[in-house]
Design a protein around this motif. Structure first.
Motif, PDB file in Angstrom:
ATOM      1  N   GLY A 287      32.973  37.193  33.423  1.00  0.00           N
ATOM      2  CA  GLY A 287      33.613  35.962  32.976  1.00  0.00           C
ATOM      3  C   GLY A 287      32.731  35.140  32.049  1.00  0.00           C
ATOM      4  O   GLY A 287      31.508  35.116  32.193  1.00  0.00           O
ATOM      5  N   LYS A 288      33.360  34.494  31.075  1.00  0.00           N
ATOM      6  CA  LYS A 288      32.651  33.612  30.141  1.00  0.00           C
ATOM      7  C   LYS A 288      33.228  32.207  30.246  1.00  0.00           C
ATOM      8  O   LYS A 288      34.429  32.025  30.435  1.00  0.00           O
ATOM      9  N   ALA A 289      32.361  31.207  30.091  1.00  0.00           N
ATOM     10  CA  ALA A 289      32.784  29.810  30.191  1.00  0.00           C
ATOM     11  C   ALA A 289      33.759  29.466  29.065  1.00  0.00           C
ATOM     12  O   ALA A 289      33.579  29.901  27.919  1.00  0.00           O
ATOM     13  N   THR A 290      34.796  28.703  29.373  1.00  0.00           N
ATOM     14  CA  THR A 290      35.777  28.276  28.379  1.00  0.00           C
ATOM     15  C   THR A 290      35.639  26.772  28.127  1.00  0.00           C
ATOM     16  O   THR A 290      34.984  26.051  28.881  1.00  0.00           O
ATOM     17  N   GLU A 291      36.282  26.311  27.053  1.00  0.00           N
ATOM     18  CA  GLU A 291      36.241  24.892  26.724  1.00  0.00           C
ATOM     19  C   GLU A 291      36.939  24.051  27.772  1.00  0.00           C
ATOM     20  O   GLU A 291      36.785  22.825  27.812  1.00  0.00           O
ATOM     21  N   ARG A 292      37.696  24.695  28.657  1.00  0.00           N
ATOM     22  CA  ARG A 292      38.422  23.978  29.696  1.00  0.00           C
ATOM     23  C   ARG A 292      37.604  23.798  30.975  1.00  0.00           C
ATOM     24  O   ARG A 292      38.050  23.164  31.920  1.00  0.00           O
ATOM     25  N   GLY A 293      36.431  24.400  31.000  1.00  0.00           N
ATOM     26  CA  GLY A 293      35.599  24.293  32.190  1.00  0.00           C
ATOM     27  C   GLY A 293      35.862  25.371  33.209  1.00  0.00           C
ATOM     28  O   GLY A 293      35.471  25.254  34.380  1.00  0.00           O
ATOM     29  N   LEU A 294      36.526  26.452  32.783  1.00  0.00           N
ATOM     30  CA  LEU A 294      36.775  27.600  33.647  1.00  0.00           C
ATOM     31  C   LEU A 294      35.918  28.773  33.190  1.00  0.00           C
ATOM     32  O   LEU A 294      35.207  28.686  32.194  1.00  0.00           O
ATOM     33  N   TRP A 295      35.997  29.875  33.938  1.00  0.00           N
ATOM     34  CA  TRP A 295      35.395  31.136  33.515  1.00  0.00           C
ATOM     35  C   TRP A 295      36.531  32.137  33.338  1.00  0.00           C
ATOM     36  O   TRP A 295      37.440  32.212  34.171  1.00  0.00           O
ATOM     37  N   ALA A 296      36.502  32.872  32.241  1.00  0.00           N
ATOM     38  CA  ALA A 296      37.633  33.734  31.914  1.00  0.00           C
ATOM     39  C   ALA A 296      37.183  35.092  31.406  1.00  0.00           C
ATOM     40  O   ALA A 296      36.070  35.252  30.890  1.00  0.00           O
ATOM     41  N   HIS A 297      38.081  36.062  31.543  1.00  0.00           N
ATOM     42  CA  HIS A 297      37.822  37.428  31.090  1.00  0.00           C
ATOM     43  C   HIS A 297      39.159  38.065  30.753  1.00  0.00           C
ATOM     44  O   HIS A 297      40.152  37.878  31.476  1.00  0.00           O
ATOM     45  N   VAL A 298      39.236  38.797  29.644  1.00  0.00           N
ATOM     46  CA  VAL A 298      40.457  39.474  29.223  1.00  0.00           C
ATOM     47  C   VAL A 298      40.344  40.958  29.565  1.00  0.00           C
ATOM     48  O   VAL A 298      39.337  41.606  29.246  1.00  0.00           O
ATOM     49  N   VAL A 299      41.375  41.488  30.219  1.00  0.00           N
ATOM     50  CA  VAL A 299      41.386  42.894  30.618  1.00  0.00           C
ATOM     51  C   VAL A 299      42.680  43.543  30.155  1.00  0.00           C
ATOM     52  O   VAL A 299      43.653  42.867  29.807  1.00  0.00           O
ATOM     53  N   GLU A 300      42.704  44.851  30.156  1.00  0.00           N
ATOM     54  CA  GLU A 300      43.938  45.580  29.855  1.00  0.00           C
ATOM     55  C   GLU A 300      44.896  45.456  31.039  1.00  0.00           C
ATOM     56  O   GLU A 300      44.463  45.412  32.200  1.00  0.00           O
ATOM     57  N   ALA A 301      46.171  45.402  30.747  1.00  0.00           N
ATOM     58  CA  ALA A 301      47.166  45.231  31.805  1.00  0.00           C
ATOM     59  C   ALA A 301      47.096  46.339  32.839  1.00  0.00           C
ATOM     60  O   ALA A 301      47.344  46.108  34.029  1.00  0.00           O
ATOM     61  N   GLU A 302      46.713  47.549  32.418  1.00  0.00           N
ATOM     62  CA  GLU A 302      46.650  48.669  33.350  1.00  0.00           C
ATOM     63  C   GLU A 302      45.548  48.507  34.389  1.00  0.00           C
ATOM     64  O   GLU A 302      45.551  49.191  35.425  1.00  0.00           O
ATOM     65  N   GLU A 303      44.610  47.583  34.151  1.00  0.00           N
ATOM     66  CA  GLU A 303      43.542  47.332  35.117  1.00  0.00           C
ATOM     67  C   GLU A 303      43.971  46.383  36.232  1.00  0.00           C
ATOM     68  O   GLU A 303      43.300  46.265  37.264  1.00  0.00           O
ATOM     69  N   ILE A 304      45.095  45.707  36.036  1.00  0.00           N
ATOM     70  CA  ILE A 304      45.570  44.732  37.004  1.00  0.00           C
ATOM     71  C   ILE A 304      46.241  45.429  38.186  1.00  0.00           C
ATOM     72  O   ILE A 304      47.051  46.335  38.012  1.00  0.00           O
ATOM     73  N   GLU A 305      45.906  44.985  39.377  1.00  0.00           N
ATOM     74  CA  GLU A 305      46.483  45.585  40.583  1.00  0.00           C
ATOM     75  C   GLU A 305      47.861  45.027  40.909  1.00  0.00           C
ATOM     76  O   GLU A 305      48.719  45.747  41.425  1.00  0.00           O
ATOM     77  N   ASP A 306      48.073  43.749  40.641  1.00  0.00           N
ATOM     78  CA  ASP A 306      49.416  43.176  40.761  1.00  0.00           C
ATOM     79  C   ASP A 306      49.465  41.834  40.040  1.00  0.00           C
ATOM     80  O   ASP A 306      48.435  41.251  39.706  1.00  0.00           O
ATOM     81  N   VAL A 307      50.682  41.387  39.772  1.00  0.00           N
ATOM     82  CA  VAL A 307      50.925  40.066  39.196  1.00  0.00           C
ATOM     83  C   VAL A 307      51.843  39.340  40.169  1.00  0.00           C
ATOM     84  O   VAL A 307      52.862  39.878  40.587  1.00  0.00           O
ATOM     85  N   HIS A 308      51.483  38.124  40.548  1.00  0.00           N
ATOM     86  CA  HIS A 308      52.301  37.418  41.522  1.00  0.00           C
ATOM     87  C   HIS A 308      52.334  35.928  41.240  1.00  0.00           C
ATOM     88  O   HIS A 308      51.455  35.377  40.571  1.00  0.00           O
ATOM     89  N   ALA A 309      53.378  35.297  41.731  1.00  0.00           N
ATOM     90  CA  ALA A 309      53.495  33.843  41.693  1.00  0.00           C
ATOM     91  C   ALA A 309      53.127  33.323  43.070  1.00  0.00           C
ATOM     92  O   ALA A 309      53.507  33.903  44.095  1.00  0.00           O
ATOM     93  N   LEU A 310      52.374  32.240  43.119  1.00  0.00           N
ATOM     94  CA  LEU A 310      51.964  31.637  44.388  1.00  0.00           C
ATOM     95  C   LEU A 310      52.876  30.451  44.686  1.00  0.00           C
ATOM     96  O   LEU A 310      53.154  29.631  43.812  1.00  0.00           O
ATOM     97  N   ARG A 311      53.338  30.376  45.914  1.00  0.00           N
ATOM     98  CA  ARG A 311      54.262  29.324  46.326  1.00  0.00           C
ATOM     99  C   ARG A 311      53.802  28.754  47.662  1.00  0.00           C
ATOM    100  O   ARG A 311      53.761  29.467  48.669  1.00  0.00           O
ATOM    101  N   LEU A 312      53.437  27.477  47.661  1.00  0.00           N
ATOM    102  CA  LEU A 312      52.995  26.782  48.867  1.00  0.00           C
ATOM    103  C   LEU A 312      53.980  25.666  49.154  1.00  0.00           C
ATOM    104  O   LEU A 312      54.172  24.766  48.326  1.00  0.00           O
ATOM    105  N   THR A 313      54.652  25.718  50.308  1.00  0.00           N
ATOM    106  CA  THR A 313      55.676  24.733  50.634  1.00  0.00           C
ATOM    107  C   THR A 313      55.276  23.942  51.882  1.00  0.00           C
ATOM    108  O   THR A 313      54.460  24.390  52.682  1.00  0.00           O
TER     109      THR A 313
END
Length: 285
Positions: free
Chosen positions: A190-216
């Motif tokens: 990860g590299k620091a971003t102007e937003r104060g986060l750390w980020a990294h770009v990967v190929e979609a095939e490296e992702i294990e899943d994509v999900h939406a988080l819902r807290l009620t």
């Protein structure tokens, strides 16, 4: 791919200028409202009353234009049957038919469940004479609004997330089958971003899943989704979005109307009950 459009209330716009990116409410396909040129026509096309107090004194109207994403949930804007079911109970001019009645015909309406603004979304201002003015674009969760606005960090309980190497990250789909991962803390690659986060770009095939988080959670007998939480020095405070879909009940409860059908309130986390979290998996590797 369809472009969707949402009218942005002044209250929501002010939060976005501080860096917030929460998205919820009624939307329409841009192709169905493209005839609406002036600010008053845009409000009509999206089903707002001409004298809606949300826009009092505004000589323009702002709209967000975005492409649908896998983690966005679109619900037809239909009314509840006999006061029950999963439909909406709204205030005039909401009809409950799933359409906005206009002088140009019916415009199909959908409801977007609470989420984060999709990557690549654009914010435009429509003036009374029909002139369109570009305001900003939401690049992605790692970079936020561009040109740079406020420094508010993204919510850790609402929006799109991806699991990479067994760890869940805030995430957004990018072009060319890539995904940007973001974290509040440093991580390998990860590299620091102007937003104060750390980020990294990967190929979609490296992702294990994509999900939406819902807290009620429940507060005073009403059901809410937690849009954001933070520590004010004495404990955890949460911004809650009403998910009961009953506008008269929300008004009676004294909730803040920030958009058509969107009611919010702020509460201390210890005051809410029946807290439930779930991951809504949309795609898997």
């Amino acid at each position: 791919m369809d472009i969707f459009e949402k009218v942005v209330s002044p209250a929501r716009r002010r939060l976005w200028t501080q860096g917030d990116e929460f998205l919820c409410g009624f939307v329409a396909r841009h192709v169905d409202v493209s005839w609406a040129r002036t600010s008053s026509e845009v409000l009509e096309a999206h089903g707002y009353a001409a004298d809606d107090p949300l826009f009092a004194g505004e000589p323009f109207v702002d709209v967000l234009r975005f492409h649908p994403r896998a983690t966005l949930t679109f619900v037809p804007a239909t009314g509840a049957v006999d006061g029950g079911g999963e439909g909406f109970v709204g205030l005039p001019p909401f009809t409950g038919t799933g359409f906005s009645p206009t002088t140009k015909g019916l415009v199909p309406l959908w409801w977007v469940e609470p989420t984060r603004v999709p990557a690549g979304s654009e914010l435009w201002r429509i003036h009374t004479d029909g002139r369109e003015e570009f305001l900003s674009a939401y690049a992605n969760v790692a970079s936020g609004w561009q040109p740079g606005q406020g420094r508010a960090l993204p919510s850790d309980v609402c929006g799109t997330f991806s699991r990479w190497k067994g760890v869940s990250f805030l995430a957004d789909e990018l072009e060319n089958d890539r995904v940007v991962l973001a974290s509040f803390r440093p991580f390998d690659g990860g590299k620091a971003t102007e937003r104060g986060l750390w980020a990294h770009v990967v190929e979609a095939e490296e992702i294990e899943d994509v999900h939406a988080l819902r807290l009620t959670a429940t507060l005073n007998g009403l059901r809410f989704q937690v849009a954001r939480r933070w520590n004010d020095g004495t404990g955890t405070v949460a911004r809650l979005v009403y998910i009961g879909r009953d506008a008269p009940s929300a008004d009676d409860a004294g909730l803040e109307r920030v958009d058509a059908g969107v009611y919010e309130t702020t509460a201390r986390l210890e005051d809410v009950t029946d807290v439930r979290g779930e991951e809504l998996v949309r795609t898997t590797a």
